[in-house]
Structures are given as structure tokens and as C-alpha cells.
Scaffold this active site. Sequence first.
Site, PDB file in Angstrom:
ATOM      1  N   ARG A  57       0.860  -1.177   0.000  1.00  0.00           N
ATOM      2  CA  ARG A  57       0.000   0.000   0.000  1.00  0.00           C
ATOM      3  C   ARG A  57       0.895   1.225   0.000  1.00  0.00           C
ATOM      4  NH1 ARG A  57      -4.724   2.729  -1.154  1.00  0.00           N
ATOM      5  NH2 ARG A  57      -4.968   4.489   0.270  1.00  0.00           N
ATOM      6  N   CYS A  62      -2.511  11.992   5.250  1.00  0.00           N
ATOM      7  CA  CYS A  62      -3.781  12.715   5.392  1.00  0.00           C
ATOM      8  C   CYS A  62      -4.030  12.942   6.877  1.00  0.00           C
ATOM      9  CB  CYS A  62      -4.926  11.933   4.753  1.00  0.00           C
ATOM     10  SG  CYS A  62      -6.545  12.735   4.953  1.00  0.00           S
ATOM     11  N   CYS A  75      -9.551   8.153   3.637  1.00  0.00           N
ATOM     12  CA  CYS A  75      -8.140   7.863   3.875  1.00  0.00           C
ATOM     13  C   CYS A  75      -7.909   7.038   5.138  1.00  0.00           C
ATOM     14  CB  CYS A  75      -7.341   9.162   3.951  1.00  0.00           C
ATOM     15  SG  CYS A  75      -7.394  10.128   2.428  1.00  0.00           S
ATOM     16  N   GLN A  78      -9.059   3.537   4.539  1.00  0.00           N
ATOM     17  CA  GLN A  78      -8.145   2.849   3.632  1.00  0.00           C
ATOM     18  C   GLN A  78      -6.864   2.443   4.357  1.00  0.00           C
ATOM     19  OE1 GLN A  78      -8.366   2.136   0.281  1.00  0.00           O
ATOM     20  NE2 GLN A  78     -10.224   3.193  -0.332  1.00  0.00           N
ATOM     21  N   ARG A 103      -3.696  15.550  -1.733  1.00  0.00           N
ATOM     22  CA  ARG A 103      -3.169  15.172  -3.046  1.00  0.00           C
ATOM     23  C   ARG A 103      -2.008  16.073  -3.446  1.00  0.00           C
ATOM     24  NH1 ARG A 103      -8.731  14.971  -4.284  1.00  0.00           N
ATOM     25  NH2 ARG A 103      -8.569  16.714  -5.765  1.00  0.00           N
ATOM     26  N   THR A 123     -14.393  18.103  -5.330  1.00  0.00           N
ATOM     27  CA  THR A 123     -12.990  18.162  -4.933  1.00  0.00           C
ATOM     28  C   THR A 123     -12.076  18.658  -6.049  1.00  0.00           C
ATOM     29  OG1 THR A 123     -11.152  16.858  -4.052  1.00  0.00           O
ATOM     30  CG2 THR A 123     -12.679  15.712  -5.507  1.00  0.00           C
ATOM     31  N   ASP A 135      -4.060  16.893  -8.908  1.00  0.00           N
ATOM     32  CA  ASP A 135      -3.260  15.931  -8.144  1.00  0.00           C
ATOM     33  C   ASP A 135      -1.787  16.276  -8.343  1.00  0.00           C
ATOM     34  OD1 ASP A 135      -2.028  13.739  -6.944  1.00  0.00           O
ATOM     35  OD2 ASP A 135      -3.521  12.311  -7.685  1.00  0.00           O
ATOM     36  N   ARG A 137       0.779  14.918  -6.484  1.00  0.00           N
ATOM     37  CA  ARG A 137       1.611  13.943  -5.783  1.00  0.00           C
ATOM     38  C   ARG A 137       2.715  13.385  -6.678  1.00  0.00           C
ATOM     39  NH1 ARG A 137      -3.088  10.169  -3.410  1.00  0.00           N
ATOM     40  NH2 ARG A 137      -3.944  10.710  -5.462  1.00  0.00           N
ATOM     41  N   LYS A 163      -1.749   5.883  -9.919  1.00  0.00           N
ATOM     42  CA  LYS A 163      -0.663   5.431  -9.046  1.00  0.00           C
ATOM     43  C   LYS A 163       0.063   4.253  -9.675  1.00  0.00           C
ATOM     44  CE  LYS A 163      -1.674   5.730  -4.727  1.00  0.00           C
ATOM     45  NZ  LYS A 163      -2.204   5.480  -3.358  1.00  0.00           N
TER      46      LYS A 163
END
Length: 376
Positions: A57, A62, A75, A78, A103, A123, A135, A137, A163
Site C-alpha cells: 500500500r 492525510c 483515507c 483505507q 493530493r 474536490t 493531483d 503527488r 498510481k
Amino acid sequence: MTALHGSTDSTGLVGGPPSKLPTVHGLFTLRTFAHDGTAHAVMSIGDPALVDAPLVRVHSECLTGDALGSHRCDCGDQLSASLAAIAQAGDGILIYLRGHEGRGIGLENKLRAYALQDTGLDTVAANRALDLPDDARDYTGAAAILHDLDCPQITLLSSNPSKVTALEGMGITVAERRDLNVPDRPESAGYLEAKRRLMDHIAPAVHRYVDKTETNAEGTASTVSTEDAGDTLAAYDTISDGDEVVAQLAQSEDGFIATSDGDAQFVSGQIDRAHLHRIRASVGAVLVGCGTVIADDPRLTVRAVPGENPVRVVLDPHGRVPTTATVLTSPESPTLWLIGAEVAPSSDVGDHVSVVRLPAAEGDDIPPARIVSAHP
């Protein structure tokens, strides 16, 4: 952090010493890896390097969801589900990437975006209103950590295909992507729907989770599981090819079908929406009234389960539906616009829309049989 407390590889990745971390999910090994000045946390269990494609993962920091228990996002759920899955597998890694708040836009901007979402923006729209990326990231650190841990091939726990693409672009082979079946809470349903619609996040086909708590006559609380949701959804495959009409109603646990201002979006949970989409995939047409279109601007398509979109039928005897409505502008499915004889329809709608004149009726009451019999 200095190399005195760990090791440094050719990419500048600095690993700290391992320590034991007992959790509710099991006993993990915890260590830090510093990359480009940011220290990331890595939790592992077993010996992932000895597994062909260990469970991994890559979790974005967050604060609100992971530490403060916010339900605006999923989050925290998850994170917990990931640790549980990795512990159950016996060999796996959780990489907790710091600097990924909101993000990648940072905590302050994330809260600014929250304020805009409170006014009705989703969002993605909120980020854009602040001139921020959807995003921001970067997964370079995660890829470097996986290489350092000798895990170049992984099974990724994620619903985000971006991802997968990012990691594979950095030399990590994602042999398999697995969903984390956690619930869409009422507070996060709109946020998750926007990410699935606008950012291509994948909704799990079946959510397996504890849905609610019940109390028996003796006052003892017990959990009621929705583990059999898939079997329940499969029941909709029995809808025949004959002339049947299926009615569907969603309501909240306290018996409401909409909020006080008429908003009925996400009034129920993810499993209920999967039921609805299964019905849509099993019928030839879906009928809604003009009030629903005006209040909710629905898409009326199949997204939560595999299947084809039905024909959309909009009952609008007085021509109240605006031409900007999604059903009249989006060509995802053919749409029948049922209007009265006196209504002059606008031509400013998509080519997928067919205007159908409603049979004459006394007053505003139109017998359902006449609606069903109407056709282009």
C-alpha cells in the site's frame, strides 16, 4: 537524518534503523526512509523481498483522515484496511508518504479547498478554483523505497490507476492491483463519486464491510455484516426480458428520501447505489420525472457494476427540464424526452435526444400505462 542511523543508496535515499511497532492489526517493523529532504514511514511485516509480488500500500499522508478521524474522505478507512490486509497476508509493506496532504497541495490549501467544497464545489473544481492542480503527488520516493527493499514487483492495494502508471514509469512492476473494500460513508460519498467520475478512480464491484450496529432485546450490541452484498446484487440478473416495470426508492436510515432543500444525491450508501446500477444494467430503460432531473441532474448510467447503459426516459409534460441537464447534453445513452403537446422543445440539446409527445390526458395526471406505451 544522517547515514549514521541507517544506509544511503545511489539515489540519495537514507534508511533509518528498524524498530518494532505493535498495532491492533499485528506486529510490524517500522523504519524511516528520507528522500529529497522528506522522511517517509515504512511499515512491513514478514519478509516481502522473498515474495514474488508482495502486498503493498502506497498511502498518501492525510492528517484529517488518518489522525483526526475525518469522514470527509476515506483515507483513514483505507489506511486501516491496508494494514489489516497486509497483516493477514503475512508479508507486505505500507509506505506512508509524507508531503502528500490534499493530493500534494498541502494542509493549508486542502482546508481552503474544503471551504469551497462546503459551498457546493466538488474536490476537483475546488482545487481548480484555487489555481491548484487536481493531483500534485509524486511517487519517486515510493519507487526508490521499493527498489531499496528489493521489491521491484508488487501487488498494489489501490483504486487509483494513476498510481499504477506512476510506479510503473519508475521501474516498479505492478503485477496486480487490488481494491480495498471499505464503505462510502454518507459524508464522503460525493467526494468519492467525484474522484471516480473526474479522476478515473475505480469503484470496487462489491463492498464488504460491517454496515451497522443493532441492539437486541437484552441491550447487547452486535454488528450486521453486508458480506453477502454480491449475492444480493446477483438477484437482479433474474429480471426477465418481458414487459416488467421495476420501482426503486432510496432513503436514509432515518426514513428520508432527500435533504430539507430537496437534494437527494447520495442519500443512501454505496451498496444501495450498486443495487440501483444493477437494476439499470438489467432493464432496457430508466424513467425519471422532471423534478428529479432539476434537483439532482443525474446521469442515469451504469457505473458501479458491469453492464450497459439503459435508454434514459425523462417525464417532463410542461417542458421544465433545462437544456443544460446532463441527460439532454451527455451522449452516454439515448434519451427520450417525454413532453406535452403544447410544449415547444428546444433544439439546443444533444443528437442522442428524441422528443416524444405524451398521449393526451385530463389535467396533470398521466396514467402510467400511457407513459409505458409511449414510443418515438
